[in-house]
Design a protein around this motif. Sequence first.
Motif, short mmCIF file in Angstrom:
data_model
loop_
_atom_site.label_atom_id
_atom_site.label_comp_id
_atom_site.label_asym_id
_atom_site.label_seq_id
_atom_site.Cartn_x
_atom_site.Cartn_y
_atom_site.Cartn_z
N GLU A 297 -11.78 0.62 -6.94
CA GLU A 297 -10.47 1.05 -7.43
C GLU A 297 -10.30 0.65 -8.90
O GLU A 297 -9.91 1.46 -9.74
N ILE B 194 -3.00 -5.58 -6.61
CA ILE B 194 -3.43 -5.34 -5.22
C ILE B 194 -4.67 -6.17 -4.91
O ILE B 194 -4.78 -6.77 -3.83
N GLU C 125 -3.54 -1.97 -9.67
CA GLU C 125 -4.69 -2.25 -8.81
C GLU C 125 -5.12 -3.72 -8.92
O GLU C 125 -5.57 -4.30 -7.94
N HIS D 6 -5.26 3.45 3.30
CA HIS D 6 -5.23 1.99 3.31
C HIS D 6 -4.08 1.48 4.20
O HIS D 6 -4.26 0.55 4.97
N GLU E 205 0.84 -1.21 0.00
CA GLU E 205 0.00 0.00 0.00
C GLU E 205 0.87 1.26 0.00
O GLU E 205 0.55 2.25 -0.64
N GLN F 38 -5.56 10.00 -5.16
CA GLN F 38 -5.37 8.54 -5.16
C GLN F 38 -4.26 8.14 -4.19
O GLN F 38 -4.38 7.19 -3.42
N GLU G 287 -4.30 5.83 -0.69
CA GLU G 287 -3.41 4.70 -0.39
C GLU G 287 -2.86 4.81 1.02
O GLU G 287 -2.71 3.81 1.72
N GLN H 41 -11.57 -2.63 -3.61
CA GLN H 41 -10.84 -2.95 -4.84
C GLN H 41 -11.75 -2.96 -6.07
O GLN H 41 -11.30 -2.66 -7.17
FE1 FEO Z 1 -4.82 0.41 -1.74
FE2 FEO Z 1 -5.48 1.25 -4.58
O1 FEO Z 1 -5.46 -0.08 -3.32
#
Ligand code: FEO
Length: 169
Positions: free
Chosen positions: A130, A97, A94, A53, A17, A46, A50, A127
Amino acid sequence: MISKKMITAINAQINKEFYSEYLYLSMQAWFADQNLEGMAKWMDAQGKEERLHVMKFFNYLIDRGAKVKLTAIDAPPVDFDNPLKVFNMALDHEKLITKSIDELMDLAIKDKDHATRSFLQWFVDEQVEEEASMDRIVNMLKMVGGDGQGIMMIDRELGQRIFGVVNEA
Ligand code: FEO
């Protein structure tokens, strides 16, 4: 009880992340250099997401009495070719991820770790958003091709993004 394997995997996710934040910061810098201020602003938001996150995983480990272990963050690419390639790279990232979150969820299910499953569900849902927002931008950029006016129009639209507002492109 959270397993050692899960703690290690969440610490690895914290690094991923952080890398995501780094990657989007680097993309932000590139867009700013290209005078595409709207796209730079979008990447700024964006990157900040993150960091949120990162902190969710970070705080979760602390709440579970587990040790947070920060590790070195890889350097992201610095030079990019064009906006379409940037957003394609972001979309691919993404997807990686998403795979990583799915693997965490698989481990939580295997461990019968209900608390971690519940915690991870937010990321599973996130996600989807995202990937959808990146995919939408990739499609818009494909539609305009290399047309300067089209790129400027998309730049203006992406500049409307406000950090903290969910589900915008
Ligand atoms: Fe933290 Fe864009 O996933």
